[in-house]
Scaffold this motif. Structure first.
Motif, PDB file in Angstrom:
ATOM      1  N   VAL A  89      32.490  64.558  23.896  1.00  0.00           N
ATOM      2  CA  VAL A  89      31.799  63.579  24.731  1.00  0.00           C
ATOM      3  C   VAL A  89      31.463  64.251  26.056  1.00  0.00           C
ATOM      4  O   VAL A  89      32.338  64.833  26.708  1.00  0.00           O
ATOM      5  CB  VAL A  89      32.677  62.339  24.983  1.00  0.00           C
ATOM      6  CG1 VAL A  89      32.004  61.394  25.985  1.00  0.00           C
ATOM      7  CG2 VAL A  89      32.978  61.610  23.682  1.00  0.00           C
ATOM      8  N   ILE A  90      30.192  64.188  26.427  1.00  0.00           N
ATOM      9  CA  ILE A  90      29.764  64.695  27.737  1.00  0.00           C
ATOM     10  C   ILE A  90      28.940  63.574  28.359  1.00  0.00           C
ATOM     11  O   ILE A  90      27.812  63.316  27.953  1.00  0.00           O
ATOM     12  CB  ILE A  90      28.928  65.986  27.621  1.00  0.00           C
ATOM     13  CG1 ILE A  90      29.631  67.027  26.740  1.00  0.00           C
ATOM     14  CG2 ILE A  90      28.666  66.562  29.006  1.00  0.00           C
ATOM     15  CD1 ILE A  90      28.809  68.293  26.491  1.00  0.00           C
ATOM     16  N   ALA A  91      29.526  62.897  29.310  1.00  0.00           N
ATOM     17  CA  ALA A  91      28.910  61.688  29.867  1.00  0.00           C
ATOM     18  C   ALA A  91      28.875  61.740  31.392  1.00  0.00           C
ATOM     19  O   ALA A  91      29.735  62.348  32.025  1.00  0.00           O
ATOM     20  CB  ALA A  91      29.688  60.454  29.412  1.00  0.00           C
ATOM     21  N   GLY A  92      27.846  61.087  31.947  1.00  0.00           N
ATOM     22  CA  GLY A  92      27.760  60.943  33.394  1.00  0.00           C
ATOM     23  C   GLY A  92      27.243  62.157  34.127  1.00  0.00           C
ATOM     24  O   GLY A  92      27.494  62.318  35.321  1.00  0.00           O
ATOM     25  N   MET A  93      26.496  63.032  33.440  1.00  0.00           N
ATOM     26  CA  MET A  93      25.924  64.231  34.060  1.00  0.00           C
ATOM     27  C   MET A  93      24.415  64.237  33.828  1.00  0.00           C
ATOM     28  O   MET A  93      23.896  63.524  32.978  1.00  0.00           O
ATOM     29  CB  MET A  93      26.520  65.498  33.449  1.00  0.00           C
ATOM     30  CG  MET A  93      28.018  65.584  33.527  1.00  0.00           C
ATOM     31  SD  MET A  93      28.610  67.128  32.791  1.00  0.00           S
ATOM     32  CE  MET A  93      30.339  66.718  32.554  1.00  0.00           C
ATOM     33  N   GLY A  94      23.722  65.081  34.569  1.00  0.00           N
ATOM     34  CA  GLY A  94      22.292  65.253  34.361  1.00  0.00           C
ATOM     35  C   GLY A  94      22.007  65.945  33.038  1.00  0.00           C
ATOM     36  O   GLY A  94      22.855  66.689  32.524  1.00  0.00           O
ATOM     37  N   GLY A  95      20.834  65.715  32.492  1.00  0.00           N
ATOM     38  CA  GLY A  95      20.475  66.298  31.206  1.00  0.00           C
ATOM     39  C   GLY A  95      20.503  67.814  31.203  1.00  0.00           C
ATOM     40  O   GLY A  95      20.991  68.434  30.247  1.00  0.00           O
ATOM     41  N   ALA A  96      20.007  68.435  32.265  1.00  0.00           N
ATOM     42  CA  ALA A  96      19.995  69.899  32.340  1.00  0.00           C
ATOM     43  C   ALA A  96      21.418  70.450  32.368  1.00  0.00           C
ATOM     44  O   ALA A  96      21.711  71.487  31.756  1.00  0.00           O
ATOM     45  CB  ALA A  96      19.215  70.360  33.567  1.00  0.00           C
ATOM     46  N   ASN A  97      22.310  69.743  33.052  1.00  0.00           N
ATOM     47  CA  ASN A  97      23.709  70.164  33.123  1.00  0.00           C
ATOM     48  C   ASN A  97      24.371  70.064  31.748  1.00  0.00           C
ATOM     49  O   ASN A  97      25.127  70.952  31.338  1.00  0.00           O
ATOM     50  CB  ASN A  97      24.460  69.291  34.140  1.00  0.00           C
ATOM     51  CG  ASN A  97      25.808  69.871  34.536  1.00  0.00           C
ATOM     52  OD1 ASN A  97      26.140  71.007  34.206  1.00  0.00           O
ATOM     53  ND2 ASN A  97      26.602  69.084  35.228  1.00  0.00           N
TER      54      ASN A  97
END
Length: 229
Positions: A89-97
């Motif tokens: 899960v990778i949540a709450g970050m910008g798409g590029a990040n």
């Protein structure tokens, strides 16, 4: 522990029995919620910053879950070994990040069966990256929380079907399932693009740029999709 709608929707996308890695875990709310409800038996909670790492560690230890939730400090997928987690899960970050995190440790990314991603911005970049890199989108949800609309994308490894470029912006499954919040979602995308074009309109150089024409074309496509609802 009660989760907000955003995290609850993410939690619902985690398959039962999986080993989950929560990248950018903050307070480790998601792994704690899933473990205490016996959805999963083991999780890894990672955060690059010491403050959130310490908060997560304290939250896990106060609930006596240290044997089930491993809290680690590190950058993105650096906290994982290949094959250590089924779901990330990778949540709450910008798409590029998010894309940077997935590409920085390819040997870890390829060992993951399901990605659950919640980009704060540039969701279209994330969807396009997934499709190009042999991930197919298996679920998409829109969640409104505290007056903001969030896009949540679940993807698994496999060949992805080509979609209209505008559906990278909207979300192919959100479009095909006619999600209840789809109209609001497209209206927000249109409003954002109009704002960008309005800001560019003050510069002759910007108006004559390839980007301006690209944004104008994207706006027309979104307006056409909205008219179809």
């Amino acid at each position: 522990m009660k989760l907000g709608e955003r995290l609850k929707t993410i939690a619902d996308m985690v398959p039962a029995g999986a080993t989950m890695a929560d990248i950018g875990t903050d307070h480790a709310y998601l792994p704690i919620y899933l473990v205490t409800r016996n959805v999963i038996s083991r999780a890894i909670a990672g955060d690059i910053h010491y403050g959130p790492y310490l908060s997560a560690k304290n939250a896990v230890e106060s609930r006596q879950l240290a044997e089930q939730v491993s809290v680690r400090q590190g950058n993105g997928l650096e906290v994982l070994s290949p094959g250590e987690a089924d779901v990330a899960v990778i949540a709450g970050m910008g798409g590029a990040n998010i894309i940077d995190i997935l590409t920085s440790r390819p040997e870890v990314t390829i060992s993951i069966k399901r990605l659950i991603l919640q980009p704060m911005i540039a969701a279209a970049l994330v969807r396009e990256w997934l499709c190009i890199n042999n991930w197919h989108i298996v679920d998409e949800q829109l969640v409104e929380e505290d007056g903001r609309l969030y896009q949540i994308i679940a993807a698994e490894q496999g060949i992805s079907r080509q979609v209209e470029p505008v559906l990278y912006e909207i979300g192919p499954l959100l479009w095909h399932t006619r999600h209840p919040l789809l109209k609001q979602h497209i209206e927000e995308l249109i409003s954002h693009l109009r704002g960008v074009l309005s800001a560019m309109a003050g510069s002759t150089e910007a108006v004559n740029s390839v980007k301006y024409r690209e944004f104008n074309g994207k706006l027309k496509e979104l307006e056409d999709k909205l008219a179809c609802l």
